[in-house]
Structures are given as structure tokens and as C-alpha cells.
Design a protein around this motif. Structure first.
Motif, PDB file in Angstrom:
ATOM      1  N   ALA A 187      69.593  54.587  13.243  1.00 53.05           N
ATOM      2  CA  ALA A 187      68.236  54.301  13.686  1.00 53.05           C
ATOM      3  C   ALA A 187      68.051  54.634  15.165  1.00 53.05           C
ATOM      4  O   ALA A 187      66.982  55.117  15.573  1.00 53.05           O
ATOM      5  N   ALA A 188      69.097  54.399  15.955  1.00 45.90           N
ATOM      6  CA  ALA A 188      69.015  54.723  17.381  1.00 45.90           C
ATOM      7  C   ALA A 188      68.903  56.221  17.589  1.00 45.90           C
ATOM      8  O   ALA A 188      68.210  56.690  18.503  1.00 45.90           O
ATOM      9  N   ALA A 189      69.575  56.976  16.719  1.00 52.56           N
ATOM     10  CA  ALA A 189      69.538  58.436  16.840  1.00 52.56           C
ATOM     11  C   ALA A 189      68.265  59.027  16.250  1.00 52.56           C
ATOM     12  O   ALA A 189      67.839  60.120  16.646  1.00 52.56           O
ATOM     13  N   ARG A 190      67.656  58.315  15.280  1.00 51.91           N
ATOM     14  CA  ARG A 190      66.453  58.821  14.617  1.00 51.91           C
ATOM     15  C   ARG A 190      65.363  57.739  14.605  1.00 51.91           C
ATOM     16  O   ARG A 190      65.042  57.167  13.552  1.00 51.91           O
ATOM     17  N   PRO A 191      64.769  57.449  15.762  1.00 49.56           N
ATOM     18  CA  PRO A 191      63.723  56.418  15.811  1.00 49.56           C
ATOM     19  C   PRO A 191      62.465  56.791  15.040  1.00 49.56           C
ATOM     20  O   PRO A 191      61.593  55.937  14.819  1.00 49.56           O
ATOM     21  N   ASP A 192      62.376  58.044  14.624  1.00 43.17           N
ATOM     22  CA  ASP A 192      61.212  58.493  13.855  1.00 43.17           C
ATOM     23  C   ASP A 192      61.293  58.098  12.389  1.00 43.17           C
ATOM     24  O   ASP A 192      60.314  58.243  11.646  1.00 43.17           O
ATOM     25  N   LEU A 193      62.461  57.615  11.956  1.00 41.62           N
ATOM     26  CA  LEU A 193      62.654  57.247  10.552  1.00 41.62           C
ATOM     27  C   LEU A 193      62.714  55.728  10.397  1.00 41.62           C
ATOM     28  O   LEU A 193      63.175  55.010  11.292  1.00 41.62           O
ATOM     29  N   LYS A 194      62.263  55.232   9.230  1.00 38.24           N
ATOM     30  CA  LYS A 194      62.315  53.807   8.922  1.00 38.24           C
ATOM     31  C   LYS A 194      63.581  53.508   8.111  1.00 38.24           C
ATOM     32  O   LYS A 194      63.901  54.232   7.156  1.00 38.24           O
ATOM     33  N   PHE A 195      64.286  52.426   8.491  1.00 36.93           N
ATOM     34  CA  PHE A 195      65.530  52.063   7.832  1.00 36.93           C
ATOM     35  C   PHE A 195      65.392  50.715   7.126  1.00 36.93           C
ATOM     36  O   PHE A 195      64.545  49.890   7.493  1.00 36.93           O
ATOM     37  N   PRO A 196      66.216  50.463   6.094  1.00 38.82           N
ATOM     38  CA  PRO A 196      65.986  49.334   5.183  1.00 38.82           C
ATOM     39  C   PRO A 196      66.133  47.942   5.781  1.00 38.82           C
ATOM     40  O   PRO A 196      65.497  47.010   5.283  1.00 38.82           O
ATOM     41  N   SER A 197      66.976  47.750   6.796  1.00 42.45           N
ATOM     42  CA  SER A 197      67.119  46.401   7.341  1.00 42.45           C
ATOM     43  C   SER A 197      65.791  45.876   7.876  1.00 42.45           C
ATOM     44  O   SER A 197      65.513  44.674   7.819  1.00 42.45           O
ATOM     45  N   GLU A 198      64.950  46.768   8.378  1.00 39.25           N
ATOM     46  CA  GLU A 198      63.656  46.369   8.907  1.00 39.25           C
ATOM     47  C   GLU A 198      62.527  46.585   7.909  1.00 39.25           C
ATOM     48  O   GLU A 198      61.600  45.765   7.808  1.00 39.25           O
ATOM     49  N   TYR A 199      62.615  47.664   7.131  1.00 43.74           N
ATOM     50  CA  TYR A 199      61.483  48.021   6.277  1.00 43.74           C
ATOM     51  C   TYR A 199      61.752  47.796   4.784  1.00 43.74           C
ATOM     52  O   TYR A 199      60.867  48.050   3.960  1.00 43.74           O
ATOM     53  N   GLY A 200      62.936  47.340   4.428  1.00 41.21           N
ATOM     54  CA  GLY A 200      63.232  47.038   3.035  1.00 41.21           C
ATOM     55  C   GLY A 200      63.074  48.242   2.122  1.00 41.21           C
ATOM     56  O   GLY A 200      63.469  49.360   2.468  1.00 41.21           O
TER      57      GLY A 200
END
Length: 422
Positions: free
Chosen positions: A136-149
Motif C-alpha cells: 500500500a505504501a508503494a501503491r497509494p493509488d490502489l485500495k487494499f483489503p485491510s481498509e476497504y474489505g
């Protein structure tokens, strides 16, 4: 809804990564194998292998020829990424996650919406979440499951390997797998990925439980081995044949004691319990003690060898420097070439370093020019036994099981595997 994967990338082409890549490719999936070792990449692209695993060479040769498997040093875009890189422990016996972080940061630039990332490397609890954080730090443009499920752009899961070296090609397919996602959608997608080749069951849970399951499996085995190893020390002190004792005790219908050895090796059992200990140092008391028992066994074997050399020198009226020691086996288990965390290798190295005379090593599963023991010469079985004053059986390879008592009656024999007793 079932997720389709037409292209899979496997990061790390070692003892687990390459067989996994080959099996995906065998099922018709396009596979990109990634490894930082240029020599390994070149070897694979020729249809050859750089490791020893029964049945692997044929699959690699076929899938490379069919253009289903190719290797590279640079990650490329794919539908799913399987990370199978090493996770050794540090001097403090914490997990070294630098390889996982490097792999995550390497694939980050090529990630796209809809991708699945699965970590297979045996890891301390919480590692999958750390990997997601690095991504996520390398790709802030993408949504990841811990935050967005389940609405995340990229899915992340953990799925540990559960295979035995020497049987990897069969067990990857037949054994049940545990899949733990950082979201329900991640678990489902990972299950779909492994269904490409898996004949065993796919058991779904969360990432932390999946991580702990792998550590628990190997810690359970480590504790049982430690019981056998400690029993061998007690029996030696009391002048009891531990091999006979275990055979008799195991006639009880609810007793199944394992066989002792010179220690515990390999990339799993010798490492994984420390990940639990480092995560819960105050409560993992039994697991720590088992590790300490098994880690101490090689030193006990070394001391037995040095004591035997002193005794034999006195009997033959020679100096210790005139005696020859032959170490039988270097691998961490029988009939493979894998030396990772091998107690046999550690013992052989210490014998070669401390013995002032000649040290031979016999390891039928490695090449003559690949001798890892400095100060010792790699020799054939017959030569090693013929010229030895003291022989130390460290691994019960099939080749050693053919040795007769007549071949060793002229020398002192230290048997850490109970082979001669049987």
C-alpha cells in the motif's frame, strides 16, 4: 463468483516456488517465474532445474517447451502473484522479513486492479498484514483489503506450503491447503487460484490463523522430536539402548515416540517454532524448551565424537592427529540434497574444524565439487569406511542402510540414527 487466472507470477524459484510454478504451468496456466538468481533463471529457461526434487525436471522441461513456463529476474504484470521467498531468522531469532519486503516492493509497480497477491513463505503471525502495508505504501493509488474489505482493488491472502522434500510434486497437489485472506473476497480468490491444481481440500480462514497454523504444525513436530532427543540423552547416561526402549514403548496402543537424531534441520521445523517464541516469549515455554533441546543435540554428538577419538587413540596407541573421522551424511533428512539448517552439516563442520587429523564426509546426494565442509574431503562410501578410524552416521540415507556390520567392525561407530541397531 469464481475468479479466473490466466497468468500467474511466482516470486522465488527455490524448493517451493519452482515446483509450484511448474504445477500451475502443467495445468495450462501461463506462468512467469521470478528470481534474483540469474543462473537459476537461465537454467529454468533451458528446461533444466537447479534443485533436486523427484519429478520436477520432467514437468519443467515440458512446460518450458510448451511456452507455459518462463523465468525472469524482473516482475511482470499478471493476474495473481505467489510469493515464495525465504524467511530465515535473525541473530535474535526473530523472523527476517527482508526478502518478503523486497518481493512486495518489486511487484508493486506492476500491480493493477483485480490482482491477487498470496504469500506462501512461512512467516511470523502478522506478516501478511505487514506485506500489505508495504504494498500500500508503494501503491497509494490502489485500495487494499485491510481498509476497504471486499471492495478493495487488490486482494491479499496467506497460504503456507505443507510439503515434504522429496515428495513435493505429489504433496503440492494432494495435501489440504489452508488459505487465510485479509478479507472474505481475498480468501475466496485464493481458493480459486489453488483450485487450478489442488486435489486436496482448501480450508479457508483469516490470515493470522493461517500463519499460526503453519507454525503450529511444525512446532508440534519439534516438541515430539525433542522428547525423543532428550530421551536419547537420558538413556545414554543410564546405559540403556534408546532404540530398543522406543520400540518396546511404542508397543503400547496409545504411544508413538519418534526416533531421536543428531538434531533437527530443514527450513521449517528448525526455524518456525522460534517465530512463535518471538511473538509470545513469556507464554511459549514448552515450544522454547523443545527448540533448545533440539538445538543442543549437535553439540552433544560432537562431544561424543571427540571423546571417542580420545578413546580410540589410546587403544591404538596413536595420537589423535593420526586418526581419521568419516561423517556419513550432510543433508537435513534422508535421500535429499537439501542442507538448509542441517544438524548433520553443522556437526561435520565442527568435526573438521576441531579434529587435528583427517576428516572425510560422505554425501551421495551432492556433487564432488559442491563439498560445503571446509577442511574435509568428500569421498565415496566404501572409501570413507575403509579408511576411517571413527565413523559418525548422521543421516539415514538409503545408501547407508545397505552397509553391513562387517564393513564397520574395524572402526568405532557413532550412530545417531539407530541404523546399525536396526
Amino acid at each position: 463468483m469464481s475468479k479466473q487466472f490466466s497468468k500467474v507470477s511466482v516470486i522465488g524459484l527455490g524448493y517451493i516456488g519452482l515446483p509450484t510454478a511448474a504445477i500451475f504451468a502443467r495445468e495450462g496456466t501461463e506462468v512467469i517465474g521470478v528470481d534474483i538468481n540469474q543462473a537459476a533463471v537461465d537454467t529454468i529457461n533451458k528446461g533444466e532445474i537447479h534443485i533436486v526434487e523427484p519429478g520436477l525436471r520432467e514437468v519443467v522441461r515440458h512446460t518450458v517447451a510448451e511456452h507455459k513456463l518462463r523465468a525472469t529476474t524482473q516482475p511482470e504484470a499478471a493476474d495473481a502473484f505467489v510469493i515464495a521467498v525465504p524467511t530465515p531468522f535473525t541473530e535474535n531469532r526473530d523472523g527476517d522479513l527482508s526478502y518478503i519486503r523486497a518481493a512486495a516492493e518489486a511487484i508493486a509497480p506492476v500491480l493493477k486492479t483485480g490482482n491477487l497477491i498470496v504469500l506462501e513463505s512461512t512467516s511470523p503471525v502478522g506478516t501478511t498484514e505487514k506485506m500489505e502495508h508495504w504494498l500500500a505504501a508503494a501503491r497509494p493509488d490502489l485500495k487494499f483489503p485491510s481498509e476497504y474489505g471486499d471492495s478493495a482493488d487488490v486482494l491479499v491472502a496467506y497460504c503456507p506450503e505443507r510439503v515434504l522434500p522429496g515428495k513435493v510434486m505429489d504433496e503440492l497437489v494432494q495435501n489440504d491447503r489452508i488459505v487465510g485472506g485479509l478479507s472474505k473476497a481475498s480468501s475466496e480468490a485464493a481458493g480459486d487460484l489453488y483450485s487450478i491444481f489442488l486435489k486436496g481440500n482448501c480450508l479457508k480462514t483469516n490470515a493470522r490463523t493461517a500463519e499460526m497454523a503453519k507454525l503450529t504444525e511444525n512446532s508440534f513436530r519439534d516438541v515430539n522430536i525433542a522428547f525423543a532427543n532428550e530421551l536419547s540423552l537420558v538413556c545414554d547416561e543410564l546405559n540403556i539402548n534408546v532404540w530398543e526402549l522406543i520400540r518396546l514403548a511404542n508397543r503400547h496402543p496409545r504411544v508413538n515416540i519418534l526416533q531421536p537424531g543428531p538434531g533437527v534441520g530443514g527450513h521449517c521445523i528448525a526455524v518456525d517454532p522460534w517465530f512463535i517464541v518471538s511473538s509470545a516469549p513469556k507464554t511459549a515455554k514448552l515450544i522454547r524448551t523443545a527448540r533448545e533441546v533440539n538445538d543442543s543435540k549437535p553439540l552433544w554428538v560432537l562431544n561424543r565424537v571427540l571423546e571417542t577419538l580420545t578413546r580410540v587413540a589410546a587403544q591404538k596407541q596413536k595420537s589423535i592427529s593420526e586418526l581419521t573421522v568419516t561423517c556419513m551424511g550432510l543433508a537435513f533428512k534422508p535421500n535429499i540434497d537439501d542442507l538448509r539448517e542441517s544438524p548433520a552439516l553443522a556437526i561435520a563442520k565442527e568435526i573438521a574444524a576441531k579434529h587435528s587429523g583427517t576428516t572425510y564426509v560422505v554425501e551421495p546426494h551432492i556433487k564432488a565439487d559442491a563439498n560445503p565442509v571446509e577442511g574435509a574431503k568428500l569421498v565415496e562410501i566404501d572409501f570413507g569406511l575403509k579408511h576411517a578410524d571413527v565413523a559418525v552416521l548422521l543421516v539415514d540415507h538409503n545408501e547407508f542402510k545397505a552397509i553391513s556390520r562387517g564393513e564397520i567392525e574395524h572402526l568405532a561407530w557413532i550412530d545417531t540414527r539407530g541404523l546399525m541397531d536396526h
